[in-house]
Design a protein around this motif. Structure first.
Motif, mmCIF file in Angstrom:
data_model
loop_
_atom_site.group_PDB
_atom_site.id
_atom_site.type_symbol
_atom_site.label_atom_id
_atom_site.label_comp_id
_atom_site.label_asym_id
_atom_site.label_seq_id
_atom_site.Cartn_x
_atom_site.Cartn_y
_atom_site.Cartn_z
ATOM 1 N N ASP A 48 53.921 45.872 49.567
ATOM 2 C CA ASP A 48 53.626 46.504 48.351
ATOM 3 C C ASP A 48 52.554 46.349 48.110
ATOM 4 O OD1 ASP A 48 53.542 47.282 45.989
ATOM 5 O OD2 ASP A 48 54.703 45.641 44.440
ATOM 6 N N GLY A 49 51.905 47.667 48.778
ATOM 7 C CA GLY A 49 50.594 48.040 47.923
ATOM 8 C C GLY A 49 50.029 48.035 46.425
ATOM 9 N N THR A 50 50.276 48.442 45.994
ATOM 10 C CA THR A 50 50.411 48.862 44.387
ATOM 11 C C THR A 50 49.960 47.648 43.342
ATOM 12 O OG1 THR A 50 51.409 51.239 44.361
ATOM 13 C CG2 THR A 50 50.753 49.303 42.383
ATOM 14 N N SER A 51 50.795 46.229 43.720
ATOM 15 C CA SER A 51 50.610 45.023 43.162
ATOM 16 C C SER A 51 49.309 44.220 44.233
ATOM 17 C CB SER A 51 51.921 43.809 43.963
ATOM 18 O OG SER A 51 51.607 43.767 45.326
ATOM 19 N N THR A 52 49.018 44.610 45.746
ATOM 20 C CA THR A 52 47.990 44.608 45.818
ATOM 21 C C THR A 52 46.760 44.167 45.289
ATOM 22 O OG1 THR A 52 49.104 44.013 48.620
ATOM 23 C CG2 THR A 52 46.604 43.882 48.325
ATOM 24 N N LEU A 53 46.550 45.903 45.192
ATOM 25 C CA LEU A 53 45.517 46.571 44.648
ATOM 26 C C LEU A 53 45.770 45.834 43.359
ATOM 27 C CD1 LEU A 53 43.445 48.746 44.991
ATOM 28 C CD2 LEU A 53 45.424 50.262 43.555
ATOM 29 N N VAL A 54 46.621 46.059 42.567
ATOM 30 C CA VAL A 54 46.068 45.553 41.545
ATOM 31 C C VAL A 54 45.468 43.687 41.203
ATOM 32 C CG1 VAL A 54 47.487 44.306 39.252
ATOM 33 C CG2 VAL A 54 48.371 47.051 40.115
ATOM 34 N N THR A 55 45.935 43.631 42.557
ATOM 35 C CA THR A 55 45.460 41.582 42.808
ATOM 36 C C THR A 55 43.992 41.481 42.695
ATOM 37 O OG1 THR A 55 47.862 40.666 43.317
ATOM 38 C CG2 THR A 55 45.844 40.040 44.206
ATOM 39 N N VAL A 56 43.488 42.115 43.528
ATOM 40 C CA VAL A 56 42.380 42.730 44.019
ATOM 41 C C VAL A 56 41.368 43.109 42.597
ATOM 42 C CG1 VAL A 56 40.250 44.177 45.238
ATOM 43 C CG2 VAL A 56 42.591 43.191 46.414
ATOM 44 N N LEU A 57 42.015 44.573 41.885
ATOM 45 C CA LEU A 57 41.318 44.607 40.415
ATOM 46 C C LEU A 57 41.254 43.590 40.247
ATOM 47 C CD1 LEU A 57 42.010 47.842 40.384
ATOM 48 C CD2 LEU A 57 39.976 47.219 41.305
ATOM 49 N N GLY A 58 42.188 43.116 39.461
ATOM 50 C CA GLY A 58 42.273 41.850 38.416
ATOM 51 C C GLY A 58 41.278 40.746 38.766
ATOM 52 N N LEU A 59 41.966 40.449 40.453
ATOM 53 C CA LEU A 59 40.419 39.062 40.748
ATOM 54 C C LEU A 59 39.501 39.336 40.904
ATOM 55 C CD1 LEU A 59 42.405 37.868 43.572
ATOM 56 C CD2 LEU A 59 42.526 36.829 41.180
ATOM 57 N N PHE A 60 38.668 40.268 40.765
ATOM 58 C CA PHE A 60 36.982 40.945 40.485
ATOM 59 C C PHE A 60 37.269 41.103 39.034
ATOM 60 C CE2 PHE A 60 34.269 43.903 40.784
ATOM 61 C CZ PHE A 60 33.442 43.666 41.185
ATOM 62 N N LEU A 61 37.690 41.663 38.281
ATOM 63 C CA LEU A 61 37.370 41.938 37.465
ATOM 64 C C LEU A 61 37.508 40.559 36.442
ATOM 65 C CD1 LEU A 61 39.913 44.756 35.532
ATOM 66 C CD2 LEU A 61 37.614 44.654 35.873
ATOM 67 N N LEU A 62 38.524 39.396 36.742
ATOM 68 C CA LEU A 62 38.697 38.249 35.948
ATOM 69 C C LEU A 62 37.063 37.630 37.035
ATOM 70 C CD1 LEU A 62 39.123 35.890 35.067
ATOM 71 C CD2 LEU A 62 40.192 34.944 37.466
ATOM 72 N N TYR A 63 36.451 38.161 37.796
ATOM 73 C CA TYR A 63 34.847 37.591 38.579
ATOM 74 C C TYR A 63 34.019 38.073 37.802
ATOM 75 C CZ TYR A 63 31.335 37.416 41.753
ATOM 76 O OH TYR A 63 29.640 37.324 42.044
ATOM 77 N N VAL A 64 33.772 38.825 37.707
ATOM 78 C CA VAL A 64 33.402 39.668 36.909
ATOM 79 C C VAL A 64 32.837 38.630 35.832
ATOM 80 C CG1 VAL A 64 31.874 41.823 35.395
ATOM 81 C CG2 VAL A 64 33.278 41.565 38.052
ATOM 82 N N ALA A 65 34.271 38.416 34.646
ATOM 83 C CA ALA A 65 33.512 38.351 33.221
ATOM 84 C C ALA A 65 33.753 36.909 33.332
ATOM 85 C CB ALA A 65 35.198 38.127 32.660
ATOM 86 N N LEU A 66 33.771 35.458 34.567
ATOM 87 C CA LEU A 66 33.700 34.853 34.216
ATOM 88 C C LEU A 66 31.694 34.965 35.352
ATOM 89 C CD1 LEU A 66 36.135 33.111 36.807
ATOM 90 C CD2 LEU A 66 35.356 32.337 34.433
ATOM 91 N N MET A 67 31.455 35.786 35.661
ATOM 92 C CA MET A 67 29.744 35.192 36.292
ATOM 93 C C MET A 67 28.797 35.766 34.584
ATOM 94 S SD MET A 67 29.103 35.291 39.095
ATOM 95 C CE MET A 67 27.446 35.865 39.781
ATOM 96 N N VAL A 68 29.276 36.879 34.024
ATOM 97 C CA VAL A 68 28.726 37.409 32.519
ATOM 98 C C VAL A 68 28.974 36.029 31.771
ATOM 99 C CG1 VAL A 68 28.299 39.185 30.973
ATOM 100 C CG2 VAL A 68 29.115 39.869 32.834
ATOM 101 N N PHE A 69 30.143 35.624 31.112
ATOM 102 C CA PHE A 69 30.209 34.601 30.074
ATOM 103 C C PHE A 69 30.410 32.867 30.964
ATOM 104 C CE2 PHE A 69 32.944 38.716 29.055
ATOM 105 C CZ PHE A 69 32.019 39.169 27.811
ATOM 106 N N ALA A 70 30.219 32.559 31.737
ATOM 107 C CA ALA A 70 29.995 31.358 32.074
ATOM 108 C C ALA A 70 29.535 30.977 33.443
ATOM 109 C CB ALA A 70 31.982 31.173 32.912
#
Length: 400
Positions: A228-250
């Motif tokens: 399921d490539g769509t779920s993989t894409l969503v997972t990578v994007l979701g984790l990357f956005l989480l990473y960005v949020a942690l970098m900025v706010f934590a």
């Protein structure tokens, strides 16, 4: 030289690789370390000589370093009898050189992020996205067109037939990539990093490559694993956005507190450099684990790094790390050339290379230039952005 005991002249041509591997397996660990150290010395000497040459030609040092790798590799030195390249740089030990070079690369990308002047892009976030998306779109499309011309000659890899979709997708992604580390080095060495053109190009290249690596993860699952490539894409994007949020706010507020404690009283703690370097390495690991190249983690850590007290941090942190990168970073660019064999292309291969180069250059140059012009830059600045977005390097090799 430390390789003398291997007596390469008595190894038959057809069995040189297997024999060298067997002999290397029998070499004790201390001698392996000595060989790697000697290889680093050769790399630094040849790199320094070519850097001096290219400076006379008004070219940035990184061009000399990449050329040094090609000179030391099979493209030139490897043409001499006796497998000189393999003798000096045993294939079994090149991974050690690569790992050492990665340390310099990550520290350099941290410094690039730390020095990045976001004020130059104030009110230009839309231009960054426009330049990046346009360059990816046209380059990817032309890459698919090039794949249509080349597929019949390259539809079998390692004895297995690959689909046109898989072949075209990978070629399209390779055309879409801008070599972020090479671009950062060029901008730093030429002083363009402090200009509007350089800042726009660097930011667009960063966004460009993040999207390309995400797309690569999607393509690998769709064509490679059949999942399921769509779920993989969503997972990578979701984790990357989480990473960005942690970098900025934590991470950013934590770094402010840490730096404040480590530079009290106008002096810097001896733990400042190792702790900050460790943070950059851990950030690089995090993005690599997510599926985005490690260089973006080091770059992002530099972005959230405090700039004040500027003078003290420049002396106690920036200068030591810059000295380390000047020593280690040339290894990264030179080692790249050791795996490039231009002579193996042949006339047919050179024709195919020309097709790929036209697709890659035209896609980035036209799209990025027009997008920069549409954002309000003049034609000279827009053309410069298009040229800078055409920077290529190791990232494309990693893709393949």
């Amino acid at each position: 030289m430390v390789h003398a005991r291997r007596a390469p002249a008595r190894v038959p041509t057809g069995t040189r690789t297997d024999s060298s591997r067997t002999q290397m397996d029998s070499v004790h660990s201390d001698l392996k370390v000595a060989i790697v150290v000697a290889d680093i010395a050769i790399v630094l000497i040849v790199g320094s000589l070519l850097i001096m040459l290219f400076r006379r030609l008004k070219q940035p040092p990184v061009i000399g370093e990449i050329t040094a790798g090609i000179v030391l590799g099979p493209s030139l030195l490897g043409l001499l009898p006796g497998d000189v390249t393999g003798f000096l740089f045993p294939v079994e030990l090149r991974a050690h050189l690569s790992m050492i070079s990665q340390v310099g690369l990550l520290l350099f990308m941290f410094l690039v992020g730390w020095e990045f002047n976001g004020q130059l892009l104030k009110r230009r976030s839309g231009a960054v996205a426009t330049v990046s998306l346009s360059a990816i779109g046209l380059a990817f499309t032309l890459g698919i067109g090039a794949a249509a011309l080349l597929y019949d000659r390259h539809d079998v890899v390692d004895g297995e037939k690959i689909s046109f979709g898989y072949f075209a997708a990978f070629l399209g992604i390779a055309m879409s990539i801008t070599a972020f580390p090479v671009l950062a080095r060029l901008l730093t060495e030429t002083g363009l990093a402090r200009t509007r053109v350089g800042a726009l190009s660097l930011a667009a290249a960063a966004l460009d490559d993040v999207m390309a690596w995400t797309l690569l993860a999607f393509i690998v699952v769709i064509f490679g694993a059949g999942g399921d490539g769509t779920s993989t894409l969503v997972t990578v994007l979701g984790l990357f956005l989480l990473y960005v949020a942690l970098m900025v706010f934590a991470v950013r507020p934590l770094l402010r507190r840490l730096v404040a404690r480590l530079v009290r009283g106008g002096t810097a703690s001896p733990f400042l450099v190792p702790l900050i370097a460790a943070g950059a390495f851990l950030s690089a690991y995090a993005t690599s684990w997510i599926g985005v190249h490690a260089v973006f983690g080091a770059f992002a850590f530099g972005l959230v790094m405090p700039r004040e007290p500027r003078a003290l941090l420049a002396e106690s942190l920036h200068m030591p790390l810059e000295s380390a990168t000047r020593l280690l970073l040339p290894i990264f660019f030179i080692v790249t050339g050791l795996n490039v064999n231009i002579g193996a292309l042949g006339w047919t291969g050179l024709g195919e290379l020309a097709i790929i180069m036209v697709a890659a250059i035209v896609g980035k140059l036209v799209a990025a230039s027009l997008a920069a012009r549409a954002s309000g830059m003049n034609w000279q600045e827009s053309y410069a952005v298009g040229l800078l977005m055409n920077t290529r390097g190791l990232t494309e090799l990693v893709i393949h």
